[in-house]
Design an enzyme around this catalytic site. Sequence first.
Site, PDB file in Angstrom:
ATOM      1  N   GLY A 285       0.824  -1.203   0.000  1.00 11.72           N
ATOM      2  CA  GLY A 285       0.000   0.000   0.000  1.00 11.72           C
ATOM      3  C   GLY A 285       0.860   1.255   0.000  1.00 11.72           C
ATOM      4  NE  ARG A 286      -0.514   4.994  -5.197  1.00 13.33           N
ATOM      5  CZ  ARG A 286      -1.198   5.685  -6.093  1.00 13.33           C
ATOM      6  NH1 ARG A 286      -1.975   6.683  -5.709  1.00 13.33           N
ATOM      7  NH2 ARG A 286      -1.116   5.381  -7.375  1.00 13.33           N
TER       8      ARG A 286
END
Length: 588
Positions: A285-286
């Site tokens: 995930g970012r």
Amino acid sequence: MNLPVREFDAVVIGAGGAGMRAALQISQMGLSCALLSKVFPTRSHTVSAQGGITVALGNTHEDNWEWHMYDTVKGSDYIGDQDAIEYMCKTGPEAVLELEHMGLPFSRLDDGSIYQRPFGGQSRNFGGEQAARTAAAADRTGHALLHTLYQQNLKNHTTIFSEWYALDLVKNQDGAVMGCTAICIETGEVVYFKARATVLATGGAGRIYQSTTNAHINTGDGVGMALRAGVPVQDMEMWQFHPTGIAGAGVLVTEGCRGEGGYLLNKHGERFMERYAPNAKDLAGRDVVARSIMIEIREGRGCDGPWGPHAKLKLDHLGKDVLESRLPGILELSRTFAHVDPVKEPIPVIPTCHYMMGGIPTKVTGQVLAVNEQGEDVVIPGLFAVGEIACVSVHGANRLGGNSLLDLIVFGRSAGMHLQESLEEQGATRDASNSDIEASLDRLNRWNSTRSGEDPVEIRKALQACMQHNFSVFREGDAMAKGLEELKVIRERLKNARLDDTSNDFNTQRIECLELDNLMETAYATAVSANFRTESRGAHSRFDYPDRDDDKWLCHTLYQPQTESMTRRKVNMQPKLRPAFPPKVRTY
């Protein structure tokens, strides 16, 4: 003041992907629609979206919208509304195929179907192996999307007002929104756009930060308009910092680079993401990847350079042919802004403000919501919001790559489809009075009458520095409290700022001053919200509260503009077609 009046069934403010998709649907429904944009529509910020549209088409492997939903709920750190996420993931394939039929030039697989690439946070079979779910037009998907939607709006007779800047919403005595006032940038003419339905589609507000992937037009205009109209905003503490902005420039380097096989290195040449996300590595995930880069830098393993410490994004091993066919825009941007050729050497990257997960709370139909004294959701008559300005909320505390373009087209389409029905349910509304209309001109009149005071450029710089230093990737209570006090001082300075240029034609300084009002509203709501949430969740990562606290904070936060105070709102855990996904620890 008697303003000229232009009357339409609906007025859409903002001509990015969400605004143009909503306007197209409204026009196709046989309603008259005005589309207002402060830039030419194809220059809207959606044009910079590179990687693609995440949707379960199943072109590269078996796929399922429920797998996409699982990844999105998990990515949101479990404060995404599951009814809205379900709707987006289930409706997504149909909405994307409509774009294909409109002529959007997607890249193709050998069998002629739409090309799909891997992106971060994607999995098969509810957390299994890496998925390739992001439909792409090379690395210029947003560009292709905007041009396709612009052509379709012309075909369907949407009335487009390019280079018109919306000033404020017009509310009648019953609290219904009856359109907006706007100024023509070319001539300085001010017009009342009268409509029973007003759709806010003004995009993000990344310009509250010093370093951002956002264009200069992303100034939170919709947030400011909503707050001044008494509309609450939701989850404003949740700002995504994209892991890979070009160091020193902030220009976006798409996650598609890592989806194609690129990876991050520290100064020792280590693939450090293996330490933080052993399974997903560079496609975690970012929020996870951004924090990992910052930890490497804080612990002395960042790469040195004239732009300060950073990480390196290695692509040269992919080969010139792959880079030129699948990532041509990244080659151009890297050579221009980083002065490196990715075919030969890594790109210097650092996390930079990218996306506003929070915004105006809405239903799946785009109708804007407030909360009454009993804590119940109530619809604000005549007002809709779609795209990044809206908080449906499908992104929660962290957006997955490629879900932003899907959000734009699914909920822009949905708002257009349900708009007429919503107005019929609303029933007859009284017109706005002259005093209602004049109230929307207060800001413009204040700036036009101010000839002495502080330079607004210096105030804007101070605001951006305050946000960058105190509300960035990592946060801490004392620093955020200090930052909020700084913003209060900056807000007082803004009251005494001056407008030097008194001309009418193309007075860009006047527009920048009006934008600064909206930046201030957005930054202040962000600061109050960030101080309120005493946990770490998704993009909101606090040193003094390092853990997620589901008992206390499995909820949305609401900033109430009238009192400048915070309340909570329940997360929707009731999808309609399948059981909810219960909160779990996020690991990649």
